[in-house]
Design a protein around this motif. Structure first.
Motif, mmCIF file in Angstrom:
data_model
loop_
_atom_site.group_PDB
_atom_site.id
_atom_site.type_symbol
_atom_site.label_atom_id
_atom_site.label_comp_id
_atom_site.label_asym_id
_atom_site.label_seq_id
_atom_site.Cartn_x
_atom_site.Cartn_y
_atom_site.Cartn_z
ATOM 1 N N ARG A 38 0.821 -1.214 0.000
ATOM 2 C CA ARG A 38 0.000 0.000 0.000
ATOM 3 C C ARG A 38 0.860 1.272 0.000
ATOM 4 O O ARG A 38 0.329 2.373 -0.041
ATOM 5 N N LYS A 92 -0.157 -3.508 -8.139
ATOM 6 C CA LYS A 92 -1.510 -3.011 -7.893
ATOM 7 C C LYS A 92 -2.478 -4.171 -7.645
ATOM 8 O O LYS A 92 -3.272 -4.143 -6.704
ATOM 9 N N THR A 96 -4.332 -5.527 -3.841
ATOM 10 C CA THR A 96 -5.729 -5.903 -3.592
ATOM 11 C C THR A 96 -5.795 -7.294 -2.979
ATOM 12 O O THR A 96 -6.520 -7.529 -2.007
ATOM 13 N N ARG A 99 -4.581 -7.312 0.692
ATOM 14 C CA ARG A 99 -5.607 -6.828 1.620
ATOM 15 C C ARG A 99 -6.576 -7.970 1.941
ATOM 16 O O ARG A 99 -6.924 -8.197 3.098
ATOM 17 N N GLU A 100 -7.000 -8.716 0.906
ATOM 18 C CA GLU A 100 -7.919 -9.844 1.104
ATOM 19 C C GLU A 100 -7.293 -10.913 2.014
ATOM 20 O O GLU A 100 -7.959 -11.423 2.922
#
Length: 135
Positions: A38, A92, A96, A99-100
């Motif tokens: 991030r 990128k 994602t 995060r999951e």
């Protein structure tokens, strides 16, 4: 020293399996991967994919107690998607997926450690079995 419940052989084997799986899952570093990806200019560490894959395998390698089956499956699935994204090299997409995986890890981690504590007749005390980091 307080003596706690000693599980029978079958329970001890299940506990050992969970401990081994959780050691790999916790060692994957989902929090750190998520935080690193991030950042403004993230760089994918070459070891993250293999750690994520090991966590996926660990989650699928043992029979989880019924109340933890869905969380373990979700974590394994998320870890597999993260490993694939990291291997693809797109930060990128990997962010994602990280995060999951991080969220799925939280969903499994505390309930699993609390389950183990109860199995050996240890009280689950406040934050004692929670991971300690800030988001």
């Amino acid at each position: 020293m307080t003596q706690h419940n000693t599980p029978d052989v079958e329970t001890a084997a299940a506990v050992a399996g969970m401990l081994a799986a959780l050691a790999h899952i916790d060692g994957a570093g989902f929090h750190g991967i998520d935080a690193a990806l991030r950042k403004e200019s993230p760089i994918i560490d070459e070891f993250w994919s293999s750690r994520s894959r090991a966590a996926q395998i660990a989650a699928a390698s043992i029979p989880w107690p019924e109340e933890l089956e869905q969380q373990a499956k979700s974590l394994g699935d998320a870890a597999g998607r993260l490993a694939t994204a990291l291997g693809g090299g797109d930060a990128k997409i990997a962010a994602t997926r990280a995060r999951e995986a991080h969220v799925a890890w939280h969903t499994l981690n505390t309930p699993a450690w609390n389950y183990l504590a109860k199995t050996v007749d240890l009280e689950v005390e406040g934050e004692a079995t929670r991971d300690h980091h800030h988001h």
